[in-house]
Design an enzyme around this catalytic site. Sequence first.
Site, PDB file in Angstrom:
ATOM      1  N   HIS A   1      15.757  88.100  49.817  1.00 34.51           N
ATOM      2  CA  HIS A   1      16.573  87.557  49.783  1.00 34.51           C
ATOM      3  C   HIS A   1      17.697  87.567  50.583  1.00 34.51           C
ATOM      4  O   HIS A   1      18.415  88.906  49.998  1.00 34.51           O
ATOM      5  CB  HIS A   1      16.809  86.609  49.128  1.00 34.51           C
TER       6      HIS A   1
ATOM      7  N   LYS B   1      22.014  84.967  47.572  1.00 36.43           N
ATOM      8  CA  LYS B   1      21.296  84.606  46.020  1.00 36.43           C
ATOM      9  C   LYS B   1      21.946  84.981  44.617  1.00 36.43           C
ATOM     10  O   LYS B   1      21.618  85.664  43.946  1.00 36.43           O
ATOM     11  CB  LYS B   1      19.732  84.800  46.550  1.00 36.43           C
TER      12      LYS B   1
HETATM   13  P1  NAP Z   1      25.375  77.276  48.815  1.00 37.08           P
HETATM   14  O1  NAP Z   1      25.702  77.939  49.974  1.00 37.08           O
HETATM   15  O2  NAP Z   1      26.389  78.215  47.740  1.00 37.08           O
HETATM   16  O3  NAP Z   1      25.995  76.065  47.652  1.00 37.08           O
HETATM   17  C1  NAP Z   1      26.074  75.483  47.156  1.00 37.08           C
HETATM   18  C2  NAP Z   1      27.127  74.431  47.176  1.00 37.08           C
HETATM   19  O4  NAP Z   1      26.968  73.959  45.849  1.00 37.08           O
HETATM   20  C3  NAP Z   1      28.174  74.713  47.250  1.00 37.08           C
HETATM   21  O5  NAP Z   1      28.741  74.460  48.604  1.00 37.08           O
HETATM   22  C4  NAP Z   1      28.524  74.275  45.636  1.00 37.08           C
HETATM   23  O6  NAP Z   1      30.196  74.420  45.919  1.00 37.08           O
HETATM   24  C5  NAP Z   1      27.775  72.854  45.525  1.00 37.08           C
HETATM   25  N1  NAP Z   1      28.414  73.400  44.436  1.00 37.08           N
HETATM   26  C6  NAP Z   1      27.907  74.010  43.522  1.00 37.08           C
HETATM   27  N2  NAP Z   1      28.565  73.573  41.653  1.00 37.08           N
HETATM   28  C7  NAP Z   1      28.552  71.905  41.770  1.00 37.08           C
HETATM   29  C8  NAP Z   1      28.044  71.038  40.965  1.00 37.08           C
HETATM   30  N3  NAP Z   1      28.429  71.311  39.684  1.00 37.08           N
HETATM   31  N4  NAP Z   1      28.095  70.306  41.651  1.00 37.08           N
HETATM   32  C9  NAP Z   1      27.900  69.608  42.656  1.00 37.08           C
HETATM   33  N5  NAP Z   1      27.577  71.151  43.866  1.00 37.08           N
HETATM   34  C10 NAP Z   1      27.917  72.323  43.512  1.00 37.08           C
HETATM   35  O7  NAP Z   1      23.713  77.276  48.223  1.00 37.08           O
HETATM   36  P2  NAP Z   1      23.161  77.464  49.047  1.00 37.08           P
HETATM   37  O8  NAP Z   1      22.058  78.716  50.018  1.00 37.08           O
HETATM   38  O9  NAP Z   1      23.011  76.086  50.009  1.00 37.08           O
HETATM   39  O10 NAP Z   1      21.444  77.174  47.940  1.00 37.08           O
HETATM   40  C11 NAP Z   1      21.807  75.908  47.134  1.00 37.08           C
HETATM   41  C12 NAP Z   1      20.563  76.245  46.330  1.00 37.08           C
HETATM   42  O11 NAP Z   1      18.856  75.991  46.785  1.00 37.08           O
HETATM   43  C13 NAP Z   1      20.593  77.398  45.013  1.00 37.08           C
HETATM   44  O12 NAP Z   1      20.259  77.576  43.949  1.00 37.08           O
HETATM   45  C14 NAP Z   1      18.814  77.946  46.050  1.00 37.08           C
HETATM   46  O13 NAP Z   1      18.764  79.266  45.378  1.00 37.08           O
HETATM   47  C15 NAP Z   1      18.662  77.377  46.580  1.00 37.08           C
HETATM   48  N6  NAP Z   1      17.364  76.806  47.552  1.00 37.08           N
HETATM   49  C16 NAP Z   1      16.370  76.482  48.038  1.00 37.08           C
HETATM   50  C17 NAP Z   1      15.388  76.514  48.513  1.00 37.08           C
HETATM   51  C18 NAP Z   1      14.411  75.972  48.066  1.00 37.08           C
HETATM   52  O14 NAP Z   1      13.362  75.792  49.275  1.00 37.08           O
HETATM   53  N7  NAP Z   1      13.877  75.460  46.883  1.00 37.08           N
HETATM   54  C19 NAP Z   1      15.821  77.122  49.956  1.00 37.08           C
HETATM   55  C20 NAP Z   1      16.907  77.429  49.662  1.00 37.08           C
HETATM   56  C21 NAP Z   1      17.613  77.942  48.474  1.00 37.08           C
HETATM   57  P3  NAP Z   1      31.048  75.265  46.390  1.00 37.08           P
HETATM   58  O15 NAP Z   1      30.798  75.346  47.887  1.00 37.08           O
HETATM   59  O16 NAP Z   1      32.668  74.548  45.919  1.00 37.08           O
HETATM   60  O17 NAP Z   1      30.529  76.125  45.886  1.00 37.08           O
END
Ligand code: NAP
Length: 258
Positions: A147, A151
């Site tokens: 990844h 992550k």
């Molecule tokens: P990211 O770019 O770091 O985005 C996470 C977002 O969540 C950021 O905008 C963050 O805000 C916000 N956030 C943090 N704490 C929060 C809260 N308490 N309430 C509401 N929003 C909050 O991460 P990403 O790559 O998009 O991934 C997000 C999640 O999805 C991760 O857990 C990742 O492992 C997962 N994921 C899942 C899949 C799937 O297929 N299931 C695929 C890819 C990723 P700030 O910018 O202000 O910090």
Amino acid sequence: MTIKVAIAGSKGKMGVEAVKMVHADEAFTLVAEIGRPGSVYTEENGAPYFGDVAEALEKTKPDVLVDLTTPQSAKENMETALRLGVRPVVGTTGFSAADIESLDKLCREKGVGAIIAPNFAIGAILMMKFAREAAKYMPHVEIIEMHHDQKLDAPSGTAIKTAEMIQETRPELKQGHPEEEEVIDGARGGVVNGFRIHSVRLPGLVAHQEVLFGHTGQTLSIRHDSINRESFMPGIRLAINKVMEIEGLVYGLDQIME
Ligand code: NAP
């Protein structure tokens, strides 16, 4: 009638794609974007932005909360949604078996559905299903998941879910040399259900996994690559539709793919 959707983590890498997908689908209406507590953004996608999940859900009354945030906040966000009768669709990884059990209980108390999917990519689900099938005949197996370097959790939720699915068919056996010694701590990865998972984190990667099987004079590799985050959107769309029809917690997109 459209399904009203709120997205937590809407400004993150996954969230931005989810906002686009919800906007593009005539069956959905985006009613709220939600970010980290205290964060402030101006409205830009036709839906108000909130820095608080409870406030967003109380004011905009969505049918579904899509959570794409962090392992630290997703469980609490889910609990808040369920208490308010909103159905969660959660892509955030890092849930323990105990979390899943307690969230399922809460779903049933409230009479609503929820879906947690460690991987929303349809091809990744097929990789897991094929790995489960292969493990019946080739029980020597290791998982290598790769990844991007931002992550937070390791191993990935997909790798753990794959290990669980392999365990359903893999005959009990001890792999490798009985006297194997790890000269450098962690060199052989982590052990799950008697076999190894290796986690690689590098910039440039998105989400990739290879399940490697070995047998007499042969190997079999089952590999899936998400080359961008759009790959997860058909699965999120499917889960938003499906969560409206179910009661209780479903863990894994494989459970709702027919
Ligand atoms: P990211 O770019 O770091 O985005 C996470 C977002 O969540 C950021 O905008 C963050 O805000 C916000 N956030 C943090 N704490 C929060 C809260 N308490 N309430 C509401 N929003 C909050 O991460 P990403 O790559 O998009 O991934 C997000 C999640 O999805 C991760 O857990 C990742 O492992 C997962 N994921 C899942 C899949 C799937 O297929 N299931 C695929 C890819 C990723 P700030 O910018 O202000 O910090």
